[in-house]
Scaffold this active site. Sequence first.
Site, PDB file in Angstrom:
ATOM      1  N   CYS A 179       1.815  -1.902  15.426  1.00  0.00           N
ATOM      2  CA  CYS A 179       1.743  -1.655  13.978  1.00  0.00           C
ATOM      3  C   CYS A 179       1.044  -2.807  13.252  1.00  0.00           C
ATOM      4  CB  CYS A 179       3.154  -1.458  13.442  1.00  0.00           C
ATOM      5  SG  CYS A 179       3.245  -1.470  11.656  1.00  0.00           S
ATOM      6  N   SER A 231      11.724   6.304  14.240  1.00  0.00           N
ATOM      7  CA  SER A 231      10.528   6.025  15.048  1.00  0.00           C
ATOM      8  C   SER A 231      11.025   5.609  16.422  1.00  0.00           C
ATOM      9  CB  SER A 231       9.729   4.873  14.441  1.00  0.00           C
ATOM     10  OG  SER A 231       9.247   5.258  13.197  1.00  0.00           O
ATOM     11  N   LEU A 232      10.998   6.543  17.357  1.00  0.00           N
ATOM     12  CA  LEU A 232      11.632   6.279  18.649  1.00  0.00           C
ATOM     13  C   LEU A 232      10.620   5.717  19.659  1.00  0.00           C
ATOM     14  CD1 LEU A 232      14.388   6.570  20.043  1.00  0.00           C
ATOM     15  CD2 LEU A 232      13.641   8.801  20.874  1.00  0.00           C
ATOM     16  N   GLU A 288       0.833  -1.201   0.000  1.00  0.00           N
ATOM     17  CA  GLU A 288       0.000   0.000   0.000  1.00  0.00           C
ATOM     18  C   GLU A 288       0.871   1.255   0.000  1.00  0.00           C
ATOM     19  OE1 GLU A 288      -3.880  -1.810   2.267  1.00  0.00           O
ATOM     20  OE2 GLU A 288      -2.340  -0.859   3.486  1.00  0.00           O
ATOM     21  N   CYS A 339       3.553   8.593   0.838  1.00  0.00           N
ATOM     22  CA  CYS A 339       4.102   7.677   1.838  1.00  0.00           C
ATOM     23  C   CYS A 339       4.207   6.320   1.143  1.00  0.00           C
ATOM     24  CB  CYS A 339       3.156   7.629   3.043  1.00  0.00           C
ATOM     25  SG  CYS A 339       3.630   6.382   4.248  1.00  0.00           S
ATOM     26  N   CYS A 374       6.703  -6.999   6.891  1.00  0.00           N
ATOM     27  CA  CYS A 374       7.844  -6.394   7.587  1.00  0.00           C
ATOM     28  C   CYS A 374       8.540  -7.451   8.434  1.00  0.00           C
ATOM     29  CB  CYS A 374       7.388  -5.242   8.478  1.00  0.00           C
ATOM     30  SG  CYS A 374       8.775  -4.327   9.194  1.00  0.00           S
ATOM     31  N   CYS A 382       7.035  -4.396  15.632  1.00  0.00           N
ATOM     32  CA  CYS A 382       6.486  -3.354  16.510  1.00  0.00           C
ATOM     33  C   CYS A 382       5.054  -3.743  16.878  1.00  0.00           C
ATOM     34  CB  CYS A 382       6.516  -2.008  15.801  1.00  0.00           C
ATOM     35  SG  CYS A 382       8.141  -1.620  15.151  1.00  0.00           S
ATOM     36  N   CYS A 441      -0.839   6.411   9.899  1.00  0.00           N
ATOM     37  CA  CYS A 441       0.390   5.791  10.370  1.00  0.00           C
ATOM     38  C   CYS A 441       0.120   4.528  11.164  1.00  0.00           C
ATOM     39  CB  CYS A 441       1.116   6.766  11.274  1.00  0.00           C
ATOM     40  SG  CYS A 441       2.439   7.570  10.455  1.00  0.00           S
TER      41      CYS A 441
HETATM   42  S1  SF4 Z   1       6.368   0.222  12.477  1.00  0.00           S
HETATM   43 FE1  SF4 Z   1       7.580  -0.001  10.611  1.00  0.00          FE
HETATM   44  S2  SF4 Z   1       9.333  -1.277  11.279  1.00  0.00           S
HETATM   45 FE2  SF4 Z   1       7.759  -1.524  12.859  1.00  0.00          FE
HETATM   46  S3  SF4 Z   1       6.619  -3.356  12.196  1.00  0.00           S
HETATM   47 FE3  SF4 Z   1       5.548  -1.554  11.350  1.00  0.00          FE
HETATM   48  S4  SF4 Z   1       6.360  -1.349   9.268  1.00  0.00           S
HETATM   49 FE4  SF4 Z   1       7.780  -2.665  10.423  1.00  0.00          FE
END
Ligand code: SF4
Length: 363
Positions: free
Chosen positions: A138, A237-238, A111, A124, A131, A135, A356
Site C-alpha cells: 500500500c 482487508s484480509l 485524498e 472513498c 497510516c 501493509c 485501491c
Molecule cells: S492498506 Fe490501509 S491499513 Fe494498510 S497501510 Fe494502507 S491505509 Fe494503512
Amino acid sequence: MEKAGFLSPVIPTFKKMEEIKKKDIRALTREQLREFFVSNGDKAFRGNQVYEWLWQKAAYSFDVMTNLSKETREMLEANFVINHIKVDQMQRSSDGTIKNAVRLHDDLIVESVLIPTKSRTTACVSSQVGCSLDCRFCATSRLKRMRNLNPDEIYDQVVAIDNESRLYFERPLSNIVFMGMGEPLMNYNNVLKAIDKITSPDGLGMSPKRITVSTSGVPKLIRKMADDEVKFKLAVSLHSAVDEIRTSIMPFNAKFTLSDLRESLQYWYEKTRSRITYEYVVWDGINDTQKDVDALVEFCRFAPSKVNLIEYNPIDDGEFKQASNAAIDRYVNSLEKNNIVVTVRRSRGKDIDAACGQLANKS
Ligand code: SF4
C-alpha cells in the site's frame, strides 16, 4: 496527482496563528452551542440555527448565516473559527473517477475519491493523515501517520464529493466507503462521530446501510463496534487466511493474528447478524495457490460472507504483481462451490493513482 512535498506542513502566518487561538465551532455539540448563546444573554434557539448552518448546510463562513443579526455574526467571528477542508486539486480519470487532494486547516493533505458507476456514486474517504499500519503493498503505508482526522474533516470530504456528484453526474452521493488513507479503527471515536453526523437528520441524513467501514482487522475494536451496536457495514482487508503469508504482507498480523481476528468477527456476527465482506487481492507467487484458496474458504465458514477479489494496482517498485486469470478463476470456483458470494472487482481511476492502495503514490 499529488505534487512532491505535498505533505510538508507549512509554517502558519501571523493571521493563522490568531485563528488557531480561536476555538473550532464545529467541535461544539448542539447543546454546547445553545449554552454558549444563553451565557451570552441570547436565546438558546440561536444555537440550533448555527448548528443547522454548520452541519445541514455545511456553511464555511459566518457571513452566510443570514438569519442571524450582523452583531451575532461578528460575535461568532470574534470567538470561533470554522476549520474546513479545501479541495486543492481535483483530477478526473478517463473512467469518470474523481480524485481530490484535500488541504486540511493545518496545511496537511489527504485524498478522497468519487467512484461513479451506472447505478451509484461512491465516496472513498480518508480517516488519517498517513497510516500507522504497514501493509507492504500500500502506497499510504510509506507516509508516517501524522495525525487522525477530526470528525468534521471526514464529514467535509463527504460533502465535497456529494457536491461533485451532483455537479458532474446530476445525482447525490449514494454510498461511502472508509477505504482511503489510514486505518479507520485506529481513529475510532472520530470516525464514529463523523458517521453519526453523516447519518443524522441534523447532518446529511444518509442511511448507515450505505456506509462501509473497511479495516485491516483490529480485533479489539471490531468487538467494540459490535458492542456499540453500529449500523454500518463492515469490510475486512484480509488478503490471506494463512498467518505466515498475511504477516509477510501485513506485518501487524503478527500481533493481531488470524485466530484473534476470526474470533472478533464471530463476535461481530453474533451481535449484529450483519454479513462480513472480505477484500482480497490475489498476487502472483504470494497467495495464488489452491492451498491459499482452501484457507480462505475455511476462514469464511463461520458466518455469511462475501469476498471481493480486487484487481491490484502496482505501486512503483513492482514487488507485487496481479495474479493470473487462472488463479482468480480458482478462487471464484472454490468460493462459489462453497456457497460464498464472490465478486471480481476491476479497479477504477488507475490513470490518476486513485485506485485501491494507490493513494499517496506520488507524494
Ligand atoms: S492498506 Fe490501509 S491499513 Fe494498510 S497501510 Fe494502507 S491505509 Fe494503512
